[in-house]
Design a protein around this motif. Structure first.
Motif, PDB file in Angstrom:
ATOM      1  N   ALA A  44      10.304  42.930  40.699  1.00  0.00           N
ATOM      2  CA  ALA A  44       9.994  42.177  41.913  1.00  0.00           C
ATOM      3  C   ALA A  44       8.506  41.860  41.960  1.00  0.00           C
ATOM      4  O   ALA A  44       8.092  40.809  42.468  1.00  0.00           O
ATOM      5  N   GLY A  45       7.700  42.750  41.396  1.00  0.00           N
ATOM      6  CA  GLY A  45       6.256  42.529  41.358  1.00  0.00           C
ATOM      7  C   GLY A  45       5.826  41.416  40.432  1.00  0.00           C
ATOM      8  O   GLY A  45       4.648  41.033  40.415  1.00  0.00           O
ATOM      9  N   ALA A  46       6.760  40.875  39.642  1.00  0.00           N
ATOM     10  CA  ALA A  46       6.419  39.746  38.777  1.00  0.00           C
ATOM     11  C   ALA A  46       5.977  38.535  39.587  1.00  0.00           C
ATOM     12  O   ALA A  46       5.321  37.630  39.061  1.00  0.00           O
ATOM     13  N   ALA A  47       6.326  38.522  40.871  1.00  0.00           N
ATOM     14  CA  ALA A  47       5.894  37.419  41.738  1.00  0.00           C
ATOM     15  C   ALA A  47       4.396  37.485  42.028  1.00  0.00           C
ATOM     16  O   ALA A  47       3.790  36.483  42.422  1.00  0.00           O
ATOM     17  N   ASP A  48       3.800  38.657  41.836  1.00  0.00           N
ATOM     18  CA  ASP A  48       2.404  38.856  42.216  1.00  0.00           C
ATOM     19  C   ASP A  48       1.441  38.783  41.046  1.00  0.00           C
ATOM     20  O   ASP A  48       0.231  38.914  41.237  1.00  0.00           O
ATOM     21  N   VAL A  49       1.945  38.595  39.843  1.00  0.00           N
ATOM     22  CA  VAL A  49       1.063  38.532  38.672  1.00  0.00           C
ATOM     23  C   VAL A  49       0.843  37.067  38.282  1.00  0.00           C
ATOM     24  O   VAL A  49       1.608  36.186  38.678  1.00  0.00           O
ATOM     25  N   PRO A  50      -0.200  36.793  37.510  1.00  0.00           N
ATOM     26  CA  PRO A  50      -0.491  35.398  37.139  1.00  0.00           C
ATOM     27  C   PRO A  50       0.608  34.789  36.274  1.00  0.00           C
ATOM     28  O   PRO A  50       1.235  35.474  35.456  1.00  0.00           O
ATOM     29  N   ASP A  51       0.854  33.497  36.481  1.00  0.00           N
ATOM     30  CA  ASP A  51       1.725  32.765  35.571  1.00  0.00           C
ATOM     31  C   ASP A  51       1.092  32.766  34.182  1.00  0.00           C
ATOM     32  O   ASP A  51      -0.130  32.929  34.036  1.00  0.00           O
ATOM     33  N   LEU A  52       1.906  32.567  33.171  1.00  0.00           N
ATOM     34  CA  LEU A  52       1.359  32.500  31.826  1.00  0.00           C
ATOM     35  C   LEU A  52       0.541  31.225  31.647  1.00  0.00           C
ATOM     36  O   LEU A  52       0.956  30.145  32.087  1.00  0.00           O
ATOM     37  N   ALA A  53      -0.613  31.357  31.026  1.00  0.00           N
ATOM     38  CA  ALA A  53      -1.475  30.202  30.744  1.00  0.00           C
ATOM     39  C   ALA A  53      -0.876  29.382  29.606  1.00  0.00           C
ATOM     40  O   ALA A  53      -0.054  29.871  28.827  1.00  0.00           O
ATOM     41  N   GLN A  54      -1.316  28.143  29.512  1.00  0.00           N
ATOM     42  CA  GLN A  54      -0.793  27.282  28.455  1.00  0.00           C
ATOM     43  C   GLN A  54      -1.048  27.850  27.071  1.00  0.00           C
ATOM     44  O   GLN A  54      -0.209  27.742  26.173  1.00  0.00           O
ATOM     45  N   TRP A  55      -2.198  28.490  26.888  1.00  0.00           N
ATOM     46  CA  TRP A  55      -2.488  29.045  25.570  1.00  0.00           C
ATOM     47  C   TRP A  55      -1.543  30.214  25.262  1.00  0.00           C
ATOM     48  O   TRP A  55      -1.170  30.410  24.096  1.00  0.00           O
ATOM     49  N   GLU A  56      -1.149  30.957  26.274  1.00  0.00           N
ATOM     50  CA  GLU A  56      -0.217  32.055  26.061  1.00  0.00           C
ATOM     51  C   GLU A  56       1.168  31.519  25.691  1.00  0.00           C
ATOM     52  O   GLU A  56       1.841  32.046  24.797  1.00  0.00           O
TER      53      GLU A  56
END
Length: 360
Positions: free
Chosen positions: A296-308
């Motif tokens: 559920a905490g995945a909503a609070d972490v940064p989205d993956l950047a394009q380079w990732e």
């Protein structure tokens, strides 16, 4: 929690709860009380999409979900599946991981709907899904006419298709999206097992279909807790996988440490899937409160950047730099686990669908 629309008027949490894990015995044994408690904890953490099937322990999965969420029915979205014969006779006749008999005949389908409504304790199912259909089922005009009738009668809000390896998979998914007005398609897809999900997502964009993704952590591999020495307990379906699955998977995971500076690996795996706008929700295997909190905490972490995202695709193209192992049977053509050498039950039923034998 973040939310997306899976169908018109149907908003779901980006992280859902598939109750196959805690109701079928393939991930260990859970008492009814424990299973109910995990459903309620999930809801308390913002999870609003709950998915089950009438085939999960012959209706037990639906009963548990109905009991757990009876007091919050108007605040959740319920998905279930139909199309298998769940009668006692059919269950007794099955062996090992052998797929149970299908029955998409109108008589059985009508009984299945009434049975699911009763076990769930609801008047309407939000998303009713064909469970691992084959082409003949998707071409059955009488079946889809009945689905429309059920929707008009208010017994279901939307219908969709749930796909499983080898038993209704890529071709069936493409056909369903292009020939039927399915609201959503459920499939297996994750960072380590991207095909045929990538092809299905391409058609989803073409047809404006939303996807629900199960097995987003590749049977626990992308949770980051396994080692080459891991021994799975009795009752855990992964115990029947070849050792090469474990060894190669752990070595692939070692190349993904760049994803975990601001997230856990499990959270990164979810955000990778959710980077595609045609994915409405994910259905991780949840079997503890700690996992509910993490996912559920995945909503609070940064989205993956394009380079990732680009680096992941480059790694996938080269099999994460891992040479295939020398096990006698490693995986079938769709990425599902093959039989364990010497295990008679698995050898006989190596082609059983992941969604029935292994992954909800």
């Amino acid at each position: 929690m973040r939310y997306r629309h899976i169908a018109p008027g149907l908003e779901v949490s980006e992280v859902g709860f598939g109750n196959w894990t805690v109701t079928t015995g393939w991930w260990g044994d859970y008492s009814r009380e424990e299973a109910v408690r995990l459903h309620r904890e999930a809801f308390d953490h913002g999870i609003t999409f709950f998915d089950t099937a009438d085939a999960y322990a012959e209706g037990y999965g639906e009963e548990v979900l109905g009991e757990a969420l009876a007091g919050v029915r108007d605040d959740v979205v319920i998905g279930t599946k139909f199309g298998y014969d769940i009668s006692d006779e059919a269950t007794v006749a099955r062996r090992g991981q052998q797929e149970r008999s299908k029955d998409f005949g109108l008589g059985n389908v009508k009984e299945a709907l009434e049975g699911s409504l009763r076990r769930l304790g609801v008047d309407c199912i939000d998303l009713w899904q064909l469970h691992n259909p084959r082409m003949a089922h998707l071409d059955d005009d009488d079946l889809f006419e009945y689905l429309e009738e059920a929707r008009e009668a208010g017994k279901i809000r939307h219908y969709g298709v749930a796909l499983g390896p080898k038993i209704g998979w890529l071709d069936e998914g493409v056909h369903a999206m292009r020939t039927r007005e399915v609201a959503a398609v459920q499939m297996i897809y994750n960072l380590l097992e991207q095909d045929p999900g990538r092809d299905l997502l391409a058609v989803a964009r073409e047809t404006d279909t939303m996807m629900a993704v199960r097995v987003p952590h590749s049977s626990g591999m992308l949770e980051g807790n396994l080692t080459e020495d891991t021994v799975f307990p009795q009752g855990d379906h992964r115990r029947h996988r070849p050792r090469s699955w474990l060894v190669e998977g752990v070595r692939k995971i070692a190349t993904l440490d760049f994803l975990t500076e601001e997230r856990t690996l499990g959270q990164a795996a979810l955000r990778w899937i959710l980077a595609d706008p045609n994915v409405a929700t994910t259905l991780p295997n949840i079997y503890s409160i700690d996992q509910i909190e993490e996912f559920a905490g995945a909503a609070d972490v940064p989205d993956l950047a394009q380079w990732e995202l680009a680096r992941i695709q480059a790694l996938y193209a080269e099999n994460f730099g891992v040479e295939p192992g020398g096990e006698a049977v490693a995986a079938n053509e769709h990425g599902a686990p093959g039989a364990v050498e010497g295990d008679r039950t698995n050898r006989e039923h190596a082609d059983a669908p992941l969604s029935q034998a292994l992954e909800g």
